[in-house]
Design a protein around this motif. Sequence first.
Motif, PDB file in Angstrom:
ATOM      1  N   GLU A 127       7.621  -3.355   3.763  1.00 31.85           N
ATOM      2  CA  GLU A 127       7.328  -2.144   2.989  1.00 31.85           C
ATOM      3  C   GLU A 127       8.616  -1.481   2.505  1.00 31.85           C
ATOM      4  O   GLU A 127       8.682  -0.972   1.387  1.00 31.85           O
TER       5      GLU A 127
ATOM      6  N   MET B 266       0.837  -1.200   0.000  1.00 33.83           N
ATOM      7  CA  MET B 266       0.000   0.000   0.000  1.00 33.83           C
ATOM      8  C   MET B 266       0.877   1.257   0.000  1.00 33.83           C
ATOM      9  O   MET B 266       1.895   1.300   0.625  1.00 33.83           O
TER      10      MET B 266
ATOM     11  N   HIS C 212       7.142  -6.234  -3.762  1.00 34.48           N
ATOM     12  CA  HIS C 212       6.612  -7.239  -2.840  1.00 34.48           C
ATOM     13  C   HIS C 212       6.792  -8.655  -3.361  1.00 34.48           C
ATOM     14  O   HIS C 212       6.873  -9.604  -2.589  1.00 34.48           O
TER      15      HIS C 212
ATOM     16  N   HIS D 263       6.722  -0.814  -6.792  1.00 33.72           N
ATOM     17  CA  HIS D 263       6.551  -1.283  -5.414  1.00 33.72           C
ATOM     18  C   HIS D 263       5.599  -2.483  -5.377  1.00 33.72           C
ATOM     19  O   HIS D 263       5.910  -3.513  -4.784  1.00 33.72           O
ATOM     20  N   GLU D 264       4.462  -2.325  -6.051  1.00 36.70           N
ATOM     21  CA  GLU D 264       3.434  -3.366  -5.964  1.00 36.70           C
ATOM     22  C   GLU D 264       3.709  -4.542  -6.895  1.00 36.70           C
ATOM     23  O   GLU D 264       3.552  -5.693  -6.504  1.00 36.70           O
TER      24      GLU D 264
ATOM     25  N   HIS E 235       4.177   2.009   7.108  1.00 37.33           N
ATOM     26  CA  HIS E 235       4.625   2.703   5.893  1.00 37.33           C
ATOM     27  C   HIS E 235       5.436   3.947   6.239  1.00 37.33           C
ATOM     28  O   HIS E 235       6.427   4.260   5.589  1.00 37.33           O
TER      29      HIS E 235
HETATM   30 ZN    ZN Z   1       3.412  -2.245   0.124  1.00 40.72          ZN
END
Ligand code: ZN
Length: 676
Positions: free
Chosen positions: A481, A1, A458, A453-454, A538
Amino acid sequence: MKKTTLIIMAGLLITTSKTIAVTPPVEDFKYSVDKFADIEILHYRVPDFEKLSLKQKEMIYYLTEAALAGRDILFDQNNKYNLTIRKTLEAVYLNYKGDKESAEFAQLTTFMKRVWMGNGIHHHYSEDKFIPDFSAAYFSKTVKSIDPKKLPLGKGETVDQLVAKLTPILFDSSIFPKRTNQAEGVDLILSSANNYYEGVTQAEVEAFYAKMKNPNDNTPISYGLNSKLVKENGVLVEKTYKVGGMYGKTIEQIIVWLEKAASVAENNKQRDVILTLIDFYKTGNLKTYDDYCIKWVKDLDSQIDFVNGFTETYGDPLGMKASWESIVNFKNIEATKRTEIISSNAQWFEDNSPVDKKFKKETVKGVSAKVITVAILAGDCYPATPIGINLPNANWIRRDHGSKSVTIENITEAYDQASLGNGFAEEFMWSDVERKRAKEYASMTNNLHTDLHECLGHGSGKLLPGVDPDALKAYGSTIEEARADLFGLYYMGDPKMLELTLLPSNEAYKAEYYQFIMNGLMTQLTRIQPGKNIEEAHMRNRQLIAGWVYEKGKADKVIEFTKRDGETFIVINDYQKLRRLFGELLAEIQRIRSTGDFEGGKQLVEMYAVKVNQTLHAEVLERYKKLNLAPYRGFVNPVYTLVKNAKGEVTDVTILYTENYVNQHLRYGKDYSFGF
Ligand code: ZN
C-alpha cells in the motif's frame, strides 16, 4: 483500496413509458441515515442508473442478487460463531416481548448494529472484539424468553446450551480478542479469531503450503485462496468452498443469479467471464479461477462490471485465504476520460519514476482504469467499502495480462457530501491557506491520488526473478500500500500533471500533500482506541510514509509540528522537498518489494508504522470528540425491484433509496441466508 473524494453530478431525468425515474440531486439527498457507537451509516446515490438500457438494468439486478446471496459466507469466515450470534440477536430483537424501551434493549440493539457493521463480533477496522454493554444475565433472560423455534439451535441443542455456548464468546474479552492478529512474536494463526484455519499452528500451515509451492513455477495458482485448512485425525485437509463443498448451498444460490445475468450479458466476452466464474464455483479449481481472472481483466468493452468471489486476503494473517466479497457497477463514462489519460501514459510514469532501473517494468502491460458507479456493495465490501479497487491480485496475471483499476466515485461523493461543514478542517488544519486549498482542490486531488494509486502504483515495478511474492509476509500489505500511495504522491507534484491537464494549477497538489501528512501524522489517530497500536495495513502505510518523511526532513524543517493555544498543528514549509522525500522513500520501498527484503520491510514498518505517540493521540481524540463525529462510515444499499408485465416479461428495474439500516439487515438476514 483507499479513502475519500467528491464529484457532483446532476440528477438526470429520463422518461420511460409509465414511470419517471430520477436520481435525486445531491442537495436533496439524505446521505446520513444512522449513527451508533463509532459508526455513521450513509446512503449513496446511483447516478445515471436510469440511463442504462432495460437489458443492462436487468443484468445489474441479477448481479446484485448474486452479490447479496453470498452474505453469510463472510460472517462465517470472520468467526465460526458469527452467524449463530447474529441470528440470535435478530431473533431477540424481533421477538422479545419484554420492555423494548429499556436501556438494556437499546444496548442490545446497538450491539446488533455493530455486529452487522463488522460482519461479526470484531470491529471492521481495528479487528478487536467488542463487548456488549448489556449484561450476560440480560442476554440469557431475553434469549430464553422467546420461542425456541426462532433461535438458530444446532441439531439436538437446547436453548440453555445455546446460551452457555455464546455467553463466553460474547462477554469474555480473552476469548477471540482479535480477528486477524498481526502482532509479532506469537502464532499468528492460533491467535487470530477468524475461521480460515482450525486446529492448526502457523508452522503447520507454512509447511503445508511450502510443500505445494514450486519456486520455479512462473504462473502459480493462488494456493489456499478458496479453502479452510483443518486438521482431521491428525492430517491437514483443505476444505474447499464450492458446490458440494464448504458453503455449497450458498454458492448454488450465487450461481442461480449468475446464470440469469449471463443470459442478458452485454456481449459474448462478458458472458464467457460469468460462465467461467460459475465453472469455478462449481469445481473450486484454482486454475479455472485464474482463467476467469484473465478473461475478466480483458473484458474492457462492457459497461457493466462486477466482482463476485473470494478476493482479498487481508483477513488471513498469512495473506493466502480470501474473504468473500461482491460489488456490481457500471462505468461512469464522463469521469473515465481522466483515468484514460493516466493509463495511456503509464509507460512514461514507469520510466520516469525515482526507482532503481532494475526494479522497473520494461513494458507496463494493460493498465486499464475507469471510474465507476457502484450499484451494490456486498460481502467484505459492505457496510464498509473501499473507494478504489485494483484486481486481480495474482502477481503473474498482473505481470502478463495487466490489471483493472477502478475508482468508485459515487461512494466518494457520499463521503464528501456528508462531511461538508462538519468542522473537521476548522479544528485540525493550520490556517485558512490550507483550508482554502482543500476547499478548492481536495476533492479533485483526492480522486486523482486514488486513480494514480490504483491505475499505476500497484501495477508499477517488478519482482526480481526468483523472489517469493509472499516474502514480506505480515509486512507485505503495508509495504504494498505504501508503494502505491507513494507512486501517486510523487507524481501529483510533477509538472506532467498540468501538461496532461489532470490538475488545473501547480498549487493543487499541495492540498493532497497537506491532507496526507496531517492524516498520517495526526488525524487518522481518531480511529485508534487509546493505548492501542496501529494494525490495519492502509493506516500503517500512511503513518509509515508521513513519519518517515517527517523524520528525514527534520533538519530542513520540511514538516513541523507547531503549537497554537496548546493545540498541535502540522505545518508544511517546503512542498518540493517533501516531494523529493516521497521519491526517496518510494525507491527504498520498491527495493524492499523487488528483492523480497523481509528484514528491511520489517524494520521500516516496526519503526514508523505501528507505534502511536500517546500524548498526541490523547490530544487528537480530545479535540475530535468535541466535534461529535463518527470516525468510521458504512453504507446501506439502494433497493432494486424487478418490474414485470402480465406476460412475465421484465419491463423495468426500479431503484429506491428509502430503506434504513436496521430494516436492510433484517431483510438480508431473512432473504439471503441459505445455510451451508
Ligand atoms: Zn491499494
